[in-house]
Scaffold this motif. Structure first.
Motif, PDB file in Angstrom:
ATOM      1  N   CYS A  26       0.861  -1.188   0.000  1.00  0.00           N
ATOM      2  CA  CYS A  26       0.000   0.000   0.000  1.00  0.00           C
ATOM      3  C   CYS A  26       0.893   1.233   0.000  1.00  0.00           C
ATOM      4  CB  CYS A  26      -0.844   0.072   1.271  1.00  0.00           C
ATOM      5  SG  CYS A  26      -1.772  -1.371   1.667  1.00  0.00           S
ATOM      6  N   ASP A  27       0.366   2.337  -0.499  1.00  0.00           N
ATOM      7  CA  ASP A  27       1.151   3.570  -0.437  1.00  0.00           C
ATOM      8  C   ASP A  27       0.711   4.496   0.696  1.00  0.00           C
ATOM      9  OD1 ASP A  27      -1.229   4.449  -1.535  1.00  0.00           O
ATOM     10  OD2 ASP A  27      -0.318   5.473  -3.237  1.00  0.00           O
ATOM     11  N   LEU A  40       4.914  -5.105   8.975  1.00  0.00           N
ATOM     12  CA  LEU A  40       4.827  -3.942   8.100  1.00  0.00           C
ATOM     13  C   LEU A  40       6.240  -3.405   7.928  1.00  0.00           C
ATOM     14  CD1 LEU A  40       2.847  -1.569   6.924  1.00  0.00           C
ATOM     15  CD2 LEU A  40       3.578  -0.428   8.996  1.00  0.00           C
ATOM     16  N   SER A  41       6.644  -3.205   6.686  1.00  0.00           N
ATOM     17  CA  SER A  41       7.946  -2.595   6.434  1.00  0.00           C
ATOM     18  C   SER A  41       7.812  -1.597   5.295  1.00  0.00           C
ATOM     19  CB  SER A  41       9.007  -3.656   6.111  1.00  0.00           C
ATOM     20  OG  SER A  41       8.574  -4.504   5.080  1.00  0.00           O
ATOM     21  N   LYS A  42       8.631  -0.577   5.342  1.00  0.00           N
ATOM     22  CA  LYS A  42       8.611   0.434   4.296  1.00  0.00           C
ATOM     23  C   LYS A  42       9.593  -0.001   3.210  1.00  0.00           C
ATOM     24  CE  LYS A  42       8.009   5.329   3.912  1.00  0.00           C
ATOM     25  NZ  LYS A  42       8.057   6.620   4.548  1.00  0.00           N
ATOM     26  N   GLU A 101       7.193   3.672 -13.098  1.00  0.00           N
ATOM     27  CA  GLU A 101       6.830   4.409 -11.886  1.00  0.00           C
ATOM     28  C   GLU A 101       7.750   4.014 -10.734  1.00  0.00           C
ATOM     29  OE1 GLU A 101       4.197   6.537 -11.670  1.00  0.00           O
ATOM     30  OE2 GLU A 101       3.370   6.158 -13.663  1.00  0.00           O
ATOM     31  N   GLU A 102       7.825   4.864  -9.734  1.00  0.00           N
ATOM     32  CA  GLU A 102       8.495   4.503  -8.497  1.00  0.00           C
ATOM     33  C   GLU A 102       7.873   5.279  -7.345  1.00  0.00           C
ATOM     34  OE1 GLU A 102      12.667   5.941  -7.552  1.00  0.00           O
ATOM     35  OE2 GLU A 102      12.609   6.262  -9.722  1.00  0.00           O
ATOM     36  N   CYS A 103       7.827   4.634  -6.194  1.00  0.00           N
ATOM     37  CA  CYS A 103       7.244   5.279  -5.018  1.00  0.00           C
ATOM     38  C   CYS A 103       7.632   4.501  -3.761  1.00  0.00           C
ATOM     39  CB  CYS A 103       5.727   5.358  -5.132  1.00  0.00           C
ATOM     40  SG  CYS A 103       4.901   3.760  -5.068  1.00  0.00           S
ATOM     41  N   ASP A 104       7.426   5.135  -2.623  1.00  0.00           N
ATOM     42  CA  ASP A 104       7.573   4.453  -1.344  1.00  0.00           C
ATOM     43  C   ASP A 104       6.253   3.769  -1.030  1.00  0.00           C
ATOM     44  OD1 ASP A 104      10.197   5.261  -0.914  1.00  0.00           O
ATOM     45  OD2 ASP A 104       9.562   7.148   0.008  1.00  0.00           O
ATOM     46  N   GLU A 105       6.339   2.538  -0.538  1.00  0.00           N
ATOM     47  CA  GLU A 105       5.148   1.776  -0.197  1.00  0.00           C
ATOM     48  C   GLU A 105       5.357   1.084   1.146  1.00  0.00           C
ATOM     49  OE1 GLU A 105       2.963   0.005  -3.962  1.00  0.00           O
ATOM     50  OE2 GLU A 105       5.068  -0.623  -3.961  1.00  0.00           O
ATOM     51  N   TYR A 145      -5.741   0.526  -4.454  1.00  0.00           N
ATOM     52  CA  TYR A 145      -5.055   0.321  -5.731  1.00  0.00           C
ATOM     53  C   TYR A 145      -6.026  -0.297  -6.736  1.00  0.00           C
ATOM     54  CZ  TYR A 145      -0.263   0.943  -3.886  1.00  0.00           C
ATOM     55  OH  TYR A 145       0.893   1.437  -3.343  1.00  0.00           O
ATOM     56  N   GLU A 146      -5.891   0.113  -7.978  1.00  0.00           N
ATOM     57  CA  GLU A 146      -6.693  -0.481  -9.044  1.00  0.00           C
ATOM     58  C   GLU A 146      -6.347  -1.963  -9.212  1.00  0.00           C
ATOM     59  OE1 GLU A 146      -7.195   0.053 -13.857  1.00  0.00           O
ATOM     60  OE2 GLU A 146      -6.629   1.811 -12.667  1.00  0.00           O
ATOM     61  N   THR A 147      -5.048  -2.263  -9.149  1.00  0.00           N
ATOM     62  CA  THR A 147      -4.575  -3.642  -9.239  1.00  0.00           C
ATOM     63  C   THR A 147      -3.565  -3.861  -8.119  1.00  0.00           C
ATOM     64  OG1 THR A 147      -4.819  -3.610 -11.644  1.00  0.00           O
ATOM     65  CG2 THR A 147      -3.476  -5.382 -10.713  1.00  0.00           C
TER      66      THR A 147
END
Length: 104
Positions: free
Chosen positions: A11-12, A35-37, A49-53, A78-80
């Motif tokens: 998840c973001d 849970l880990s970032k 794309e790139e992001c922290d989740e 999320y859509e998927t």
């Protein structure tokens, strides 16, 4: 005999990660979670794309996967979303007993 598994999703938003975790624990669908970032890079709609989740992992039984997947999809934005699992192999009997005792 039921197989023991680790379910993974990402998840973001921390609020969504917490809601998924709390829901699955309260419904006794999982015995515990981590849970880990993480930092992710992936293809989406032909764009890199790139992001922290937040990576969520849940310990449970394979027979509960469909119900867990359904609960995650109700909450996830999320859509998927990745909702996958891998089998736990070579675990201690005490650990597997704990999963049995703490899930429905």
């Amino acid at each position: 005999m039921d197989k023991y598994i680790i379910i993974t999703t990402l998840c973001d938003k921390k609020e969504i990660a917490d809601k998924i975790t709390d829901t699955l624990l309260k419904k006794r669908l999982v015995s515990g979670s981590q849970l880990s970032k993480v930092h992710s890079k992936y293809w989406w709609n032909n764009e890199l794309e790139e992001c922290d989740e937040y990576k969520l992992e849940f310990r449970t039984k394979e027979s509960l996967f469909a119900e867990i997947e359904s609960e995650i999809k109700k909450i996830h934005d999320y859509e998927t979303a990745e909702i996958s699992y891998s089998e736990i192999k070579g675990a201690s009997k005490d650990f597997l007993t704990w999963i049995d005792e703490e899930t429905k």
